[in-house]
Design a protein around this motif. Structure first.
Motif, mmCIF file in Angstrom:
data_model
loop_
_atom_site.group_PDB
_atom_site.id
_atom_site.type_symbol
_atom_site.label_atom_id
_atom_site.label_comp_id
_atom_site.label_asym_id
_atom_site.label_seq_id
_atom_site.Cartn_x
_atom_site.Cartn_y
_atom_site.Cartn_z
ATOM 1 N N VAL A 1 58.131 -83.445 -5.256
ATOM 2 C CA VAL A 1 57.601 -82.884 -6.505
ATOM 3 C C VAL A 1 56.111 -83.215 -6.653
ATOM 4 O O VAL A 1 55.720 -84.383 -6.715
ATOM 5 C CB VAL A 1 58.381 -83.411 -7.727
ATOM 6 N N ILE A 2 55.307 -82.158 -6.741
ATOM 7 C CA ILE A 2 53.850 -82.273 -6.835
ATOM 8 C C ILE A 2 53.427 -81.945 -8.264
ATOM 9 O O ILE A 2 53.685 -80.844 -8.757
ATOM 10 C CB ILE A 2 53.173 -81.301 -5.858
ATOM 11 N N THR A 3 52.789 -82.882 -8.929
ATOM 12 C CA THR A 3 52.406 -82.727 -10.328
ATOM 13 C C THR A 3 50.992 -82.152 -10.459
ATOM 14 O O THR A 3 50.048 -82.685 -9.873
ATOM 15 C CB THR A 3 52.459 -84.082 -11.047
ATOM 16 N N VAL A 4 50.855 -81.068 -11.227
ATOM 17 C CA VAL A 4 49.550 -80.460 -11.478
ATOM 18 C C VAL A 4 49.440 -80.150 -12.978
ATOM 19 O O VAL A 4 50.410 -80.275 -13.726
ATOM 20 C CB VAL A 4 49.339 -79.173 -10.663
ATOM 21 N N THR A 5 48.251 -79.711 -13.400
ATOM 22 C CA THR A 5 48.018 -79.361 -14.797
ATOM 23 C C THR A 5 47.448 -77.956 -14.891
ATOM 24 O O THR A 5 46.455 -77.637 -14.215
ATOM 25 C CB THR A 5 47.027 -80.345 -15.454
ATOM 26 N N ASP A 6 48.078 -77.116 -15.694
ATOM 27 C CA ASP A 6 47.601 -75.759 -15.912
ATOM 28 C C ASP A 6 46.249 -75.817 -16.631
ATOM 29 O O ASP A 6 46.143 -76.388 -17.717
ATOM 30 C CB ASP A 6 48.628 -74.993 -16.752
ATOM 31 N N ALA A 7 45.223 -75.224 -16.037
ATOM 32 C CA ALA A 7 43.872 -75.319 -16.587
ATOM 33 C C ALA A 7 43.725 -74.624 -17.938
ATOM 34 O O ALA A 7 42.921 -75.046 -18.775
ATOM 35 C CB ALA A 7 42.858 -74.736 -15.596
ATOM 36 N N GLU A 8 44.489 -73.565 -18.153
ATOM 37 C CA GLU A 8 44.367 -72.813 -19.404
ATOM 38 C C GLU A 8 45.141 -73.461 -20.550
ATOM 39 O O GLU A 8 44.646 -73.560 -21.672
ATOM 40 C CB GLU A 8 44.851 -71.367 -19.198
ATOM 41 N N THR A 9 46.367 -73.896 -20.266
ATOM 42 C CA THR A 9 47.232 -74.430 -21.326
ATOM 43 C C THR A 9 47.168 -75.945 -21.460
ATOM 44 O O THR A 9 47.508 -76.500 -22.506
ATOM 45 C CB THR A 9 48.691 -74.038 -21.077
ATOM 46 N N GLY A 10 46.775 -76.623 -20.382
ATOM 47 C CA GLY A 10 46.782 -78.083 -20.377
ATOM 48 C C GLY A 10 48.164 -78.668 -20.151
ATOM 49 O O GLY A 10 48.341 -79.885 -20.166
ATOM 50 N N ASN A 11 49.148 -77.800 -19.914
ATOM 51 C CA ASN A 11 50.526 -78.252 -19.728
ATOM 52 C C ASN A 11 50.777 -78.705 -18.294
ATOM 53 O O ASN A 11 50.157 -78.205 -17.346
ATOM 54 C CB ASN A 11 51.513 -77.141 -20.084
ATOM 55 N N VAL A 12 51.732 -79.604 -18.146
ATOM 56 C CA VAL A 12 52.117 -80.049 -16.819
ATOM 57 C C VAL A 12 52.898 -78.957 -16.099
ATOM 58 O O VAL A 12 53.616 -78.159 -16.723
ATOM 59 C CB VAL A 12 52.953 -81.349 -16.903
ATOM 60 N N HIS A 13 52.731 -78.903 -14.791
ATOM 61 C CA HIS A 13 53.466 -77.947 -13.959
ATOM 62 C C HIS A 13 53.833 -78.677 -12.668
ATOM 63 O O HIS A 13 53.100 -79.561 -12.212
ATOM 64 C CB HIS A 13 52.609 -76.717 -13.653
ATOM 65 N N VAL B 1 41.884 -75.136 -8.888
ATOM 66 C CA VAL B 1 42.416 -74.396 -7.738
ATOM 67 C C VAL B 1 43.283 -73.241 -8.230
ATOM 68 O O VAL B 1 44.174 -73.442 -9.057
ATOM 69 C CB VAL B 1 43.249 -75.332 -6.834
ATOM 70 N N GLU B 2 43.020 -72.060 -7.714
ATOM 71 C CA GLU B 2 43.796 -70.895 -8.120
ATOM 72 C C GLU B 2 45.012 -70.722 -7.207
ATOM 73 O O GLU B 2 44.881 -70.652 -5.988
ATOM 74 C CB GLU B 2 42.955 -69.631 -8.091
ATOM 75 N N ILE B 3 46.178 -70.660 -7.815
ATOM 76 C CA ILE B 3 47.437 -70.460 -7.088
ATOM 77 C C ILE B 3 48.271 -69.459 -7.871
ATOM 78 O O ILE B 3 48.561 -69.677 -9.044
ATOM 79 C CB ILE B 3 48.230 -71.783 -6.950
ATOM 80 N N GLY B 4 48.629 -68.364 -7.244
ATOM 81 C CA GLY B 4 49.454 -67.366 -7.909
ATOM 82 C C GLY B 4 48.830 -66.780 -9.164
ATOM 83 O O GLY B 4 49.536 -66.465 -10.125
ATOM 84 N N GLY B 5 47.508 -66.667 -9.157
ATOM 85 C CA GLY B 5 46.828 -66.076 -10.298
ATOM 86 C C GLY B 5 46.525 -67.040 -11.432
ATOM 87 O O GLY B 5 45.914 -66.649 -12.430
ATOM 88 N N LYS B 6 46.941 -68.309 -11.306
ATOM 89 C CA LYS B 6 46.660 -69.321 -12.322
ATOM 90 C C LYS B 6 45.810 -70.431 -11.717
ATOM 91 O O LYS B 6 45.858 -70.680 -10.517
ATOM 92 C CB LYS B 6 47.958 -69.913 -12.883
ATOM 93 N N LYS B 7 45.050 -71.096 -12.572
ATOM 94 C CA LYS B 7 44.204 -72.181 -12.109
ATOM 95 C C LYS B 7 44.793 -73.529 -12.533
ATOM 96 O O LYS B 7 45.302 -73.664 -13.647
ATOM 97 C CB LYS B 7 42.788 -72.021 -12.643
ATOM 98 N N TYR B 8 44.684 -74.492 -11.625
ATOM 99 C CA TYR B 8 45.279 -75.806 -11.861
ATOM 100 C C TYR B 8 44.284 -76.929 -11.595
ATOM 101 O O TYR B 8 43.425 -76.835 -10.722
ATOM 102 C CB TYR B 8 46.506 -75.996 -10.966
ATOM 103 N N TYR B 9 44.476 -78.014 -12.368
ATOM 104 C CA TYR B 9 43.725 -79.252 -12.176
ATOM 105 C C TYR B 9 44.695 -80.378 -11.814
ATOM 106 O O TYR B 9 45.920 -80.186 -11.762
ATOM 107 C CB TYR B 9 42.977 -79.622 -13.456
ATOM 108 N N ASP B 10 44.131 -81.539 -11.619
ATOM 109 C CA ASP B 10 44.865 -82.771 -11.288
ATOM 110 C C ASP B 10 46.036 -82.996 -12.251
ATOM 111 O O ASP B 10 45.885 -82.920 -13.466
ATOM 112 C CB ASP B 10 43.880 -83.937 -11.390
ATOM 113 N N GLY B 11 47.200 -83.310 -11.688
ATOM 114 C CA GLY B 11 48.380 -83.559 -12.499
ATOM 115 C C GLY B 11 48.273 -84.792 -13.373
ATOM 116 O O GLY B 11 48.988 -84.924 -14.365
ATOM 117 N N GLY B 12 47.349 -85.698 -13.016
ATOM 118 C CA GLY B 12 47.194 -86.914 -13.799
ATOM 119 C C GLY B 12 46.687 -86.675 -15.206
ATOM 120 O O GLY B 12 46.820 -87.542 -16.069
#
Length: 276
Positions: free
Chosen positions: A109-121, A148-159
């Motif tokens: 399980v790899i933890t990331v953060t949705d850049a737009e919503t700030g929610n964990v993914h 980082v853009e993945i599947g049309g969404k951007k993500y930041y560090d899961g921390g």
């Protein structure tokens, strides 16, 4: 079921890499592996069963300007050479065994953060390919890395959203856990001047991420307490360094010492780890 959790922290998880290699020496492969940032990126090599690979990367490339230097900022908007770190090294220089990684029968399980919503993914091992974008995403701290853009969404560090995902580990059905932290016992996180400056720098583009940065310390400290509660109940073994580790340590001797501390500590606690 028992899982293993790895905290992030740039170069601090070299301590965790020592723990991982001790587990490999003892032929212990947890059926559930979760983490954040460099912690879970390094743990991919634990799951691919490539002992000392993470240490070799540090030994060979920590001083390499392609790996980490100010000049990378102009080309890749990061002091890290993103293409070199996440594509060239695993595909050419020190090959990552993606086949063994993908054949892992457990859950990764790899933890990331949705850049737009700030929610964990959360991403899984099935999302890892030769581009290693999901591993790049979990390491992408604002300002230090672009999203980082993945599947049309951007993500930041899961921390940012879940700095120590012990809640996810428990929700996923693990009653026991090996928890590998990269801060010494007693460490209490605060909102620093750097946090405030970083939040201000991205407030206009990613306001929810800015709020996550300013409140991250609260989630971190709560998660550490949750880990310690599990330990007090006999449901967890926590391994952490005895001293502070620099996030961007450049001295290779110290890097190796931090690795060896993790290895020794895991070996000293191997009976407890096996009991999980």
């Amino acid at each position: 079921m028992a899982g293993v959790l790895f905290e992030g922290g740039s170069f601090r998880p070299i301590f965790s890499c020592g723990v991982m290699d001790a587990l490999l020496d003892e032929d212990i492969m947890f059926p559930y592996c979760i983490g954040v940032s460099a912690g879970i990126a390094d743990a991919a090599t634990y799951v691919s069963r490539q002992k000392r690979r993470n240490l070799e990367i540090m030994e060979r490339f920590r001083k390499d300007k392609r790996y980490f230097s100010k000049r990378n900022i102009f080309k890749e908007k990061s002091p890290f050479g993103i293409e070199f770190v996440f594509r060239t090294i695993p595909n050419e220089k020190i090959p990552f065994d993606l086949n063994t990684f993908q054949s892992y029968s457990g859950r990764f399980v790899i933890t990331v953060t949705d850049a737009e919503t700030g929610n964990v993914h959360y991403f899984g091992k099935e999302d890892v390919d030769r581009e290693y974008k999901v591993l790049q995403a979990t390491c992408s701290l604002p300002v230090i890395f672009p999203p980082v853009e993945i599947g049309g969404k951007k993500y930041y560090d899961g921390g940012l959203s879940n700095p120590i995902p012990i809640d996810k580990l428990v929700i996923d059905g693990n009653r026991k856990a090996l928890i590998v932290l990269t801060r010494p016992k007693g460490y209490i996180k605060t909102c620093t001047k750097t946090d405030r400056l970083t939040a201000k720098a991205i407030q206009w583009k990613y306001p929810r991420i800015a709020r996550r940065i300013l409140t991250r310390y609260e989630r971190y400290n709560q998660a550490v307490k949750a880990c310690e509660r599990l330990e007090s109940l006999g449901r967890a073994v926590i391994l952490r360094p005895s001293h502070p580790i620099e996030s961007f340590e450049g001295n290779l001797d110290i890097i190796c010492e931090n690795y060896m501390e993790g290895y020794r500590l895991a070996m000293e606690n191997m009976e407890k780890i096996r009991a999980l």
